[in-house]
Design an enzyme around this catalytic site. Structure first.
Site, PDB file in Angstrom:
ATOM      1  N   ASP A 148      -6.547  -8.301  68.488  1.00 31.20           N
ATOM      2  CA  ASP A 148      -6.749  -9.368  68.950  1.00 31.20           C
ATOM      3  C   ASP A 148      -6.471  -9.739  70.818  1.00 31.20           C
ATOM      4  O   ASP A 148      -6.206  -9.028  71.371  1.00 31.20           O
ATOM      5  CB  ASP A 148      -5.012  -9.852  68.829  1.00 31.20           C
ATOM      6  CG  ASP A 148      -4.456 -11.757  68.651  1.00 31.20           C
ATOM      7  OD1 ASP A 148      -5.493 -12.201  67.715  1.00 31.20           O
ATOM      8  OD2 ASP A 148      -3.710 -11.878  69.509  1.00 31.20           O
ATOM      9  N   GLU A 190     -11.811  10.889  68.941  1.00 33.93           N
ATOM     10  CA  GLU A 190     -11.467  12.450  69.355  1.00 33.93           C
ATOM     11  C   GLU A 190     -10.949  12.385  67.735  1.00 33.93           C
ATOM     12  O   GLU A 190     -10.954  14.051  66.942  1.00 33.93           O
ATOM     13  CB  GLU A 190     -10.046  12.461  69.967  1.00 33.93           C
ATOM     14  CG  GLU A 190      -8.360  13.196  69.524  1.00 33.93           C
ATOM     15  CD  GLU A 190      -7.675  13.229  70.232  1.00 33.93           C
ATOM     16  OE1 GLU A 190      -6.080  13.809  69.778  1.00 33.93           O
ATOM     17  OE2 GLU A 190      -6.588  12.069  70.956  1.00 33.93           O
TER      18      GLU A 190
END
Length: 547
Positions: free
Chosen positions: A210, A260
């Site tokens: 957002d 990752e």
């Protein structure tokens, strides 16, 4: 639809589940995680690749969940963490991805960190987490600058200090109940690292971000040269409050976290940003290889129903955004916008009621156009039903904080958020149990023409056109080709080819025109006579490339 060598998100079609209004699982009149879970099979049958779930974190619900008081839990209104985990499990079993809405620009004024800041007083470490500043004027009674909030009114609210005296002001670019985090404080970034890892550990496939152009404000908080721009346009225009260069450091940091996790288990996460910026080239800066994977391309939401205008905006996106190596992420609607049927049915004459039949034809044509474009797409719930905007909600039923801030009911977003009609001939149309007193927003009686049950039973309905288009996206080899070639077109007609033999043509006019190819289209948004392309219609063909 993605090939084995391409991440799933590059050409996925995602479905926005606005949780309050999708489906209610406990008969309290408000949609929830159990209801969403019960609707996953429906979405799998429709043919989407995954769901974007609106915020379901603990919240006072003053902005329906976009005012978060705890980022690592579930609001009891929607269920609990077990319900969330079951939804993710069931979605994955159906082959659906789950993207969770995250709100990093601001939180709720009930958030413990903000309450701590209020209690700690001026100059405290706690207040560094937010934007507290002294007021102007002899007694500090004027806001620190002239910025206006997106939802109306000043972007500053004065607090009462612990000793009872009027004191500092805090910044909120939306409502006073949504203080903006101060991302220049390193601990804020550390907090959100933990939030991302919490949900990634629970199996989410990515995040919708957002206000992704927010987070950092100009460090000096100076006056804006155009203070009312954000308020009047409800868009991120103030250059001192939005799109600051430091925001890119956050997206590199979040991308590294996703990378990752991807390296650990071989899955592919995505970060899709709400990036409202002036031009596609500005958006491209957010999509560099080490930043966001995707960003919503909002231009088509504001493009008039005109072939030349659509071609210009599509071409700009493909030139500026796709050149970064990222896909364009197309959208025609979301929970903040008027529904496309009503938008496309609006008359150019002031005061004239929308022509919903014409709007429905244009909305379905626009959907087929979007699904034929290279890149990914996000669908807003209910668009596959051809739902118009509900424009006559009672004043006492309106819940959007924009209405309260501006005093303008027409500025609110409630009309596109009315709970979906699933079945039956009268409210609540299968959205909630019969024992529910009411739905959180009232459904009109005319929703009986738009229920999932009715449209699925009608093989000629817009629902089946959506379903067929989504199926063809998966199975037509030409639609895996990322390239698009414009075809020579006449006034009012837009046509392009992809891959070997796929052609999409859209008639933007109100009258039938000669089709670019003879024969029955593979798919069309309205029935087409042989050799004709109906008014306000999109059609797909598979043609012999040598012809």
């Amino acid at each position: 639809m993605a090939t084995p060598s391409a991440p799933w998100w590059r050409d996925a079609v995602m479905y926005q589940v606005y949780l309050r209004s999708f489906r209610d699982g406990n008969s309290d009149g408000v949609g929830d995680l159990r209801g969403a879970r019960s609707g996953l099979a429906y979405l799998s049958t429709l043919g989407v690749d995954g769901v974007w779930i609106s915020p379901c974190f603990p919240s006072p619900q003053r902005d329906h969940g976009y005012d978060v008081s705890d980022y690592c839990a579930i609001d009891p209104l929607f269920g609990d963490l077990d319900d969330f985990d079951l939804l993710v499990r069931d979605a994955h079993q159906l082959g659906l991805k789950v993207v969770l809405d995250i709100v990093p620009n601001h939180c709720s004024s009930d958030h413990p960190r903000f309450q701590e800041a209020l209690a700690a007083g001026p100059g405290s470490e706690a207040r560094r987490w937010f934007h507290f500043a002294e007021g102007r004027g002899a007694d500090g009674s004027l806001p620190p600058n002239n910025w206006r909030a997106m939802f109306g009114g000043p972007a500053w609210t004065r607090v009462v200090e612990p000793d009872g005296r009027p004191g500092q002001w805090y910044l909120h670019m939306f409502t006073p109940h949504q203080p903006d985090w101060n991302w220049r404080t390193p601990e804020v970034a550390d907090l959100f690292d933990k939030v991302l890892r919490f949900w990634l550990d629970r199996g989410v496939d990515g995040f919708r971000i957002d206000v992704a152009v927010g987070l950092f404000k100009h460090p000096d908080l100076p006056d804006s040269p155009d203070p009312t721009a954000d308020e009047d346009a409800r868009d991120a225009i103030n250059p001192l409050a939005w799109n600051q260069p430091e925001v890119h450091t956050v997206w590199r940091r979040w991308r590294a976290i996703c990378d990752e996790y991807d390296a650990y288990d071989g899955k592919q996460r995505t970060l899709v940003g709400e990036v409202a910026v002036p031009t596609p080239s500005d958006q491209a800066l957010y999509l560099r290889p080490d930043e966001l994977h995707q960003a919503f391309y909002f231009d088509l939401l504001h493009t008039p129903w005109d072939a030349s205008a659509f071609r210009e905006r599509i071409g700009a996106a493909l030139h500026d955004i796709a050149s970064t190596g990222a896909p364009v992420t197309w959208v025609l609607n979301n929970h903040d916008q008027q529904r496309t049927v009503t938008r496309y049915g609006q008359s150019v004459l002031p005061g004239q009621e929308p022509d919903l039949d014409r709007g429905a034809a244009r909305a379905l044509a626009a959907a087929l156009l979007m699904l034929a474009l290279p890149g990914s797409a996000y669908l807003y719930q209910g668009e596959e039903l051809g739902l118009p905007e509900v424009t006559d909600l009672p004043l006492d039923a309106l819940t959007d904080p924009i209405v309260a801030a501006t005093g303008r009911p027409e500025a609110g977003r409630d009309g596109c958020r009315v709970p979906l009609p699933w079945s039956g001939t009268k409210p609540p149309f299968g959205f909630t149990g019969a024992e529910a007193d009411r739905t959180w927003l009232p459904q009109p009686d005319w929703f009986d023409r738009y229920t999932v049950q009715l449209l699925r039973a009608n093989g000629d309905s817009c629902w089946h056109t959506y379903r067929d288009g989504l199926q063809l996206r998966r199975t037509v080899p030409a639609l895996r080709d990322p390239a698009l070639r414009w075809l020579a077109d006449d006034d009012g007609i837009l046509a392009f080819a992809r891959g070997e033999g796929f052609v999409c043509a859209v008639n933007f006019t109100d009258a039938p025109v000669p089709a670019p190819f003879r024969g029955t289209p593979l798919l069309s948004s309205q029935p087409c006579d042989d050799g004709k392309l109906a008014a306000n219609t999109a059609a797909w063909w598979i043609v012999d490339p040598a012809a």
